[in-house]
Design an enzyme around this catalytic site. Sequence first.
Site, short mmCIF file in Angstrom:
data_model
loop_
_atom_site.label_atom_id
_atom_site.label_comp_id
_atom_site.label_asym_id
_atom_site.label_seq_id
_atom_site.Cartn_x
_atom_site.Cartn_y
_atom_site.Cartn_z
N GLU A 170 0.83 -1.20 0.00
CA GLU A 170 0.00 0.00 0.00
C GLU A 170 0.87 1.26 0.00
O GLU A 170 0.80 2.09 0.90
CB GLU A 170 -0.98 -0.08 1.17
N ASN A 192 3.91 5.00 3.57
CA ASN A 192 3.22 4.03 4.41
C ASN A 192 4.11 3.75 5.60
O ASN A 192 5.32 3.88 5.51
CB ASN A 192 2.97 2.73 3.64
N HIS A 425 -18.66 -8.53 5.78
CA HIS A 425 -17.27 -8.12 6.03
C HIS A 425 -16.63 -9.02 7.07
O HIS A 425 -17.19 -9.21 8.16
CB HIS A 425 -17.21 -6.67 6.51
N HIS A 426 -15.49 -9.60 6.74
CA HIS A 426 -14.70 -10.41 7.67
C HIS A 426 -13.31 -9.80 7.81
O HIS A 426 -12.43 -10.08 7.01
CB HIS A 426 -14.52 -11.85 7.15
N HIS A 495 -8.86 -7.94 0.99
CA HIS A 495 -7.99 -6.77 1.21
C HIS A 495 -6.72 -7.20 1.96
O HIS A 495 -6.76 -8.14 2.76
CB HIS A 495 -8.72 -5.69 2.00
N GLU A 496 -5.64 -6.51 1.68
CA GLU A 496 -4.31 -6.79 2.27
C GLU A 496 -3.81 -8.20 1.93
O GLU A 496 -2.88 -8.70 2.53
CB GLU A 496 -4.30 -6.62 3.81
N GLU A 520 -8.65 4.47 0.31
CA GLU A 520 -8.61 4.76 1.75
C GLU A 520 -7.45 5.70 2.12
O GLU A 520 -7.57 6.51 3.03
CB GLU A 520 -8.51 3.46 2.56
C1 NOJ Z 1 -8.28 -2.04 5.59
C2 NOJ Z 1 -9.13 -2.17 4.37
O1 NOJ Z 1 -8.42 -1.84 3.21
C3 NOJ Z 1 -10.34 -1.29 4.56
O2 NOJ Z 1 -11.13 -1.30 3.39
C4 NOJ Z 1 -11.12 -1.75 5.76
O3 NOJ Z 1 -12.18 -0.88 5.96
C5 NOJ Z 1 -10.25 -1.78 7.00
N1 NOJ Z 1 -9.04 -2.48 6.76
C6 NOJ Z 1 -10.96 -2.42 8.18
O4 NOJ Z 1 -11.18 -3.77 7.91
CA CA Z 2 -5.95 -1.83 2.94
#
Ligand code: NOJ
Ligand code: CA
Length: 726
Positions: A170, A192, A425-426, A495-496, A520
């Site tokens: 990121e 970052n 969402h997890h 994500h990540e 974000e």
């Molecule tokens: C990072 C994610 O990229 C973001 O979309 C999410 O809202 C937060 N983590 C919390 O899970």
């Molecule tokens: Ca992220």
Amino acid sequence: MKKFVCLTVLLFSGAVLMAQELMSPDGKFRMQFSLDVNGAPNYRLDYKGKAVIKPSKLGIELKDKNSFLNGFSIKNSESNPFDETWQPVWGEWKNIRNQYNEWAVTLHQSSGDRDLIIRFRLFNDGLGFRYEFPAQKNLLHFVIKEERTQFAMTGDHTAYWISGDYDTQEYDYTTSKLSEIKGKYKEARSSNASQTAIAETAVQTSLMMKTAEGIYINLHEAALIDYSCMHLNLDEKNLVFESWLTPDPKGDKGTLQASCTSPWRTIIVSDDARDILASNMTINLNEPNKIKDVSWIKPVKYVGVWWEMITGKSTWAYTDGVPFGTEGTAAVKDVPSIKLGQTDFTKLKPNGKHGANTAHVKELIDFASIHGFDGVLVEGWNEGWEDWFGYHKDLVFDFVTPYPDFDVVGIREYAKSKGVKMIMHHETSGSVRNYERHLDTAFKFMKANNYDAVKTGYVGDIVPLGNYHYNQWMVNHYQYVIEKAAQYKIMVNAHEAIRPTGIYRTWPNMIGNESARGTEFQAFGGSKPNHVTLLPFTRLIGGPMDFTPGIFEMDISKINPNNNSHVNSTLANQLALYVTMYSPLQMAADLPENYNRFLDAFQFIKDVAVDWDDSKYLEAEPGDFITVARKAKGSNNWFVGNVTGVVGGRVSTIDFDFLDSDKFYVATIYSDAKTAHYKTNPQAYEIKKVLVSKKSKLKQWAAEGGGYAISIMEVDKANTKGLKKL
Ligand code: NOJ
Ligand code: CA
């Protein structure tokens, strides 16, 4: 069978050796393979008669075993042409051609009496190759110490890069000469918080480069399965990149069992930057779709309870809990200790800022339903967010227990009545063992409550500790989730997670991934205004990204007075992203109240398609601009997007010759106003409605950090009255 491999005598490093060569189907690429005097494998790649990869070594160093580096002789060599056209479940094109000449070289190493196959596929847009380890008497279980694949550059190219890191991508991109990477390393990481830096000369893939002669070269990998993710480490003196894999907690780079293969190493090359964006080589190097019934896999346009937490207006957590880093301070005096499964949240005082409350979620469902969105994502719905991050906790979330103000059943029924799908969402907070423990129960809970898509997340260090986001164990975890989700007919947006390598061809339920610096960061201090002109050349080479565009209010302090971040983009640029950042999963990320202020511009987000029959890259230069036109799936409507990163702006010039000559079209052009600027005047846009035809041409100014978006709708002749031609 026609033979593609020719035997030639070549001069490599002063020694006369036997080398063999393979041509691409169109004859533009030539690759040569040879063994040097030590029996070490080498390859080189030429494009239009000139070297793009100089002679480069191939090999794998093993732990506790003879390495696969030298002492080889050629045992067998087999070449075959291949040509197929296949249809993706979703994508940029209705049909994808997969055409290459393949060459498998079986090498024998007499010292250990073992074979290694190197398989090359030469396409019209570049080269893919991988190592194959056949099961054999002297090779079954083995550990990789390091992969030693080299990519020798022909000069000090311009590179568009992010620094090596085992845990995150990121970052903003840095543009520099290869020889400047080390010097710019610190500055490059400043966008970052430093996680696990690996070397000052290491970069991540996909790496985009441009030579002084104007040749574009992209290095990446395809089909990363059961192997660790590759970085590239530069030998600055010789300008040679070498693979650098991500280690396990013991420092080993991979644990394999023959028969098995490495991922493909990919080199996409063209003298036209548009070809890099249009290349399907990465996806083509993946296996065909393994999901038989794909009726449940659908591209999604969605809104959500999300930006408000990212900007700090509301919280994921239901109570104030114990904020990270404040333990023992006055701020946490009298705050009860909160533990998943042991805390009765109904007895705790809510903080009054919890985003995922039933009434608010219903407002989002209403907004989605009024404006025709498919889904609503809600984050912070489940217990665990009070101290979700930073403590390396094992049990953080159980993925089934809602906070008291989130009515799962009520929301399910309300969404159903409005024809809107909820998106689960997890967040795992990196506690992967915990997630795997709960996965089946969590997916069953989703199905019972009408969720068929999940956004996963891996913020923080991986637990069990010592693992990295990009090592083999984690690569296997992400894959496990995708395949398990497919059993439950669930779509995944991770994500990540590990960067995509085209696996969505095989597992099309993987409809989204982040794995790069998304929107974000515009609320965490901002991203470079040309970031979005680089992502399609880098991160998107492996697959689509859940970039979460559509921000209309660039001054974040208007949402949260304590957040001074600025979104470095114009409003028109935000619209264009729906076309330039290809994804079957697109969010309208801003708050409904901001869309309600600009309903005329919001119309583009409502209209734009998320699945396509055709895509035409019209203009492209990494870091400067991208213009693409896409034809909506099953319709004659087109959408055009331009993003611009050039300082001071740029005039984009496009033809509409992609349109049909016998049809009538109305184009709505959403562009930067003359005074627009990503920083000083981001909301200055113009909207104009005109008639366009196959013969139309457009000269359109776009600001730095700006751009334009066009919807082109087919109409009956009767509906063209009163409109001017472009
Ligand atoms: C990072 C994610 O990229 C973001 O979309 C999410 O809202 C937060 N983590 C919390 O899970
Ligand atoms: Ca992220």
